[in-house]
Design an enzyme around this catalytic site. Structure first.
Site, PDB file in Angstrom:
ATOM      1  N   SER A  78       0.813  -1.214   0.000  1.00  0.00           N
ATOM      2  CA  SER A  78       0.000   0.000   0.000  1.00  0.00           C
ATOM      3  C   SER A  78       0.847   1.265   0.000  1.00  0.00           C
ATOM      4  O   SER A  78       0.468   2.272  -0.593  1.00  0.00           O
ATOM      5  CB  SER A  78      -0.932  -0.003   1.208  1.00  0.00           C
ATOM      6  N   ARG A 167       3.529 -15.796   6.964  1.00  0.00           N
ATOM      7  CA  ARG A 167       2.417 -14.993   6.452  1.00  0.00           C
ATOM      8  C   ARG A 167       2.725 -14.543   5.020  1.00  0.00           C
ATOM      9  O   ARG A 167       1.904 -14.668   4.126  1.00  0.00           O
ATOM     10  CB  ARG A 167       2.182 -13.786   7.363  1.00  0.00           C
ATOM     11  N   ARG A 286       4.684  -2.468  10.658  1.00  0.00           N
ATOM     12  CA  ARG A 286       4.766  -3.365  11.816  1.00  0.00           C
ATOM     13  C   ARG A 286       6.042  -3.154  12.649  1.00  0.00           C
ATOM     14  O   ARG A 286       6.386  -3.979  13.478  1.00  0.00           O
ATOM     15  CB  ARG A 286       4.631  -4.826  11.366  1.00  0.00           C
TER      16      ARG A 286
END
EC number: 5.4.2.12
Length: 556
Positions: A78, A167, A286
């Protein structure tokens, strides 16, 4: 000639139209199967663009070199996506910036490295970050180069605090990554550098929370990394990961925190006064919370117990608004002359809105990593608070409709010529890996687009609907031939990450000059081509160094 903010008039397209600029987050184009949540969901609005006006619908690239990342295997994200959409040019980004700095050795000459180097004589260098080759938050090869370079530049004692992935890469791969790392550390020890893993844990349970969703995640990491305290103690990282995957049967994302201890049961690498710390992730979202805990004197979100006096630097600066961290190894791209700044200088009143989790994307990242307004008289930015303390599959509709209502009101007010929004569902719900919830989220996003388009119809405006990268369109891990992959028990492996897929862009609305269509001579167009396209629709020619516009106006 002399630089000017004034844009030339477009020879064929009029000024003064209201333009809705809609970015669907995590909305790529992939083959229609049961793992394509956009296909499974009812999305009549997005479907209609493609069906009714194929000459005003196309795909554009949103990953790899098209957004400044190193290779075509690098998924978009993003931040870089909105940078490209807003800037109209392609800047080296994230991993690419770090690669260039490591390859040239410039990283070791920068202010950030010199700052941490001041601790090498007496203290320990701690490296904290995600241990994988996923390329979304970090890359193992960069950690390997940094370890080697730090040792060559005088680091005598190094501790690595690993966060396992599962992930952005396949679950279970953390064992292999840990083996590779431990071999490298062994080589350093043979050269006389005291180097070993000190602690670890799974990324979703330890350290790598984002948007202040759950500070306990950061605290669990702090306790292991800084205090040397964790419920599990092991002799090596490989042993830790293997055993914790067996019992309590944790997957890589959710491994409980562990510390590595010596033969006397003492932790080998707590962080103490006089140490240096580098967080090795290049992606910001993060790392921000840990950065606050490491840097802020008056931090009180959880009890740190000890606040060691350290020299801390990020791989990059993680938050340009907060100037956090204040030291970093690699400087961000200097993005000047973004489309938003040009348009404001040329009289285009602008409204931007999203909910908390994507508000920064449609403002700060859109504007070239720059906070605030270019001109508060000309702009209004509205942030709708996101749901907190839940995973978004619990509320998959998120704030899509509220965002659309704000956009609708802004369009109907007549005060703005550009109304820009980000609709987050495809990405934020897609990341949970909950396929049914993601389908619900995609339907809500489509309804939000409809509401915005309806408002544009009412005012005779133009819409541009696109996305920043893929996610919801493919929710399964696939082998090289594209077949869905199953784990050992035959269960399909869910894909929670972004993708390498292209994204759609559609233009239309009653204000669109007849004869405007996508050009056929820019087959490899990407997100960076959108800025010039939108400038044209506002009635302006784009600056000459912008990536070329995707549209042409043919005389009917």
């Amino acid at each position: 000639g002399e630089f000017t903010w004034k844009l030339a008039d477009h020879p064929k397209l009029p000024k003064g139209k209201t333009i809705a600029m809609v970015v669907l987050d995590g909305w790529g184009e992939a083959k229609p199967d049961q793992y394509n949540c956009i296909h499974v969901a009812e999305t009549p609005t997005m479907d209609s663009f493609k069906k009714t006006a194929p000459e005003r619908w196309r795909l554009i690239k949103a990953h790899g070199t098209a957004v400044g990342l190193p290779t075509e295997d690098d998924m978009g994200n993003s931040e870089v996506g909105h940078n490209a959409l807003g800037a109209g040019r392609i800047y080296a980004q994230g991993a690419k910036l770090v690669d260039l700095a490591l390859a040239s050795g410039k990283i070791y000459e920068g202010e950030g490295f010199k700052y941490v180097k001041e601790c090498f004589d007496k203290g320990t260098l701690h490296l904290i970050g995600l241990l994988s080759d996923g390329g979304v938050h970090s890359r193992l090869d960069q950690l390997q180069l940094l370890l080697k370079g730090a040792a060559e530049h005088g680091a005598k004692r190094i501790r690595v605090h690993v966060l396992t992935d599962g992930r952005d890469v396949i679950d279970g791969t953390s064992v292999g990554f840990a083996e590779t790392l431990e071999k490298d550390l062994e080589n350093l020890r043979e050269k006389g550098v005291d180097a070993q893993v000190a602690s670890g844990g799974g990324r979703m349970y330890v350290t790598m929370d984002r948007y202040e969703n759950d500070w306990n995640v950061v605290k669990r990491g702090w306790d292991a990394q800084v205090l040397g305290e964790a419920p599990y103690k092991f002799k090596s990282a490989v042993e830790a990961i293997k055993k914790l995957r067996e019992e309590p049967k944790a997957n890589d994302q959710y491994l409980p925190p562990f510390v590595i201890v010596d033969e006397n049961g003492k932790p080998v690498g707590p962080i103490v006064d006089g140490d240096a710390v580098v967080t090795i992730n290049f992606r910001a979202d993060r790392m921000v919370m840990l950065a606050k805990a490491l840097e802020y004197e008056n931090f009180d979100t959880f009890d740190r117990v000890r606040f060691p006096k350290i020299h801390y630097a990020g791989m990059l600066q993680y938050d340009g608004e907060l100037k956090l961290p204040s030291h970093y190894l690699v400087s961000p791209p200097e993005i000047e002359r973004t489309s938003g700044e040009y348009l404001v200088h040329n009289g285009v009143h602008t409204f931007a809105c999203s909910e908390t989790v994507k508000f920064g994307h449609v403002t700060f990242f859109w504007n070239g990593n720059r906070s605030g307004y270019f001109n508060p008289e000309m702009e209004e930015y509205v942030e709708i608070p996101s749901d907190v303390g839940i995973t978004f599959n619990v509320q998959p509709k998120m704030k899509a409709i509220e965002i659309a209502e704000k956009a609708r009101d802004a369009i109907l007010s007549g005060k703005f010529q550009q109304v820009r929004v980000n609709i987050p569902n495809g990405d934020m719900v897609g990341h949970t890996g909950d396929v049914e919830a993601t389908v619900v989220g995609c339907k809500a996003a489509d309804e939000a687009v409809k509401m915005i388009i309806d408002a544009i119809e009412q005012v005779g405006g133009i819409y541009v609907v696109t996305a920043d990268h893929g996610n919801a369109e493919d929710m399964v891990k696939r082998d090289k031939s594209g077949k869905p992959m199953a784990d050992k028990s035959g269960k399909i492996q869910i894909l929670t990450s972004h993708t390498l897929q292209p994204v759609p862009i559609a233009i239309g609305g009653p204000g669109l000059t007849p004869g405007v269509r996508f050009r056929s001579d820019i087959p490899t167009g990407g997100l960076a081509n959108v800025a010039a396209t939108v400038m044209n629709l506002h009635g302006f020619e784009a600056p000459s160094d912008y990536e070329p516009t995707l549209i042409e106006a043919v005389d009917n």
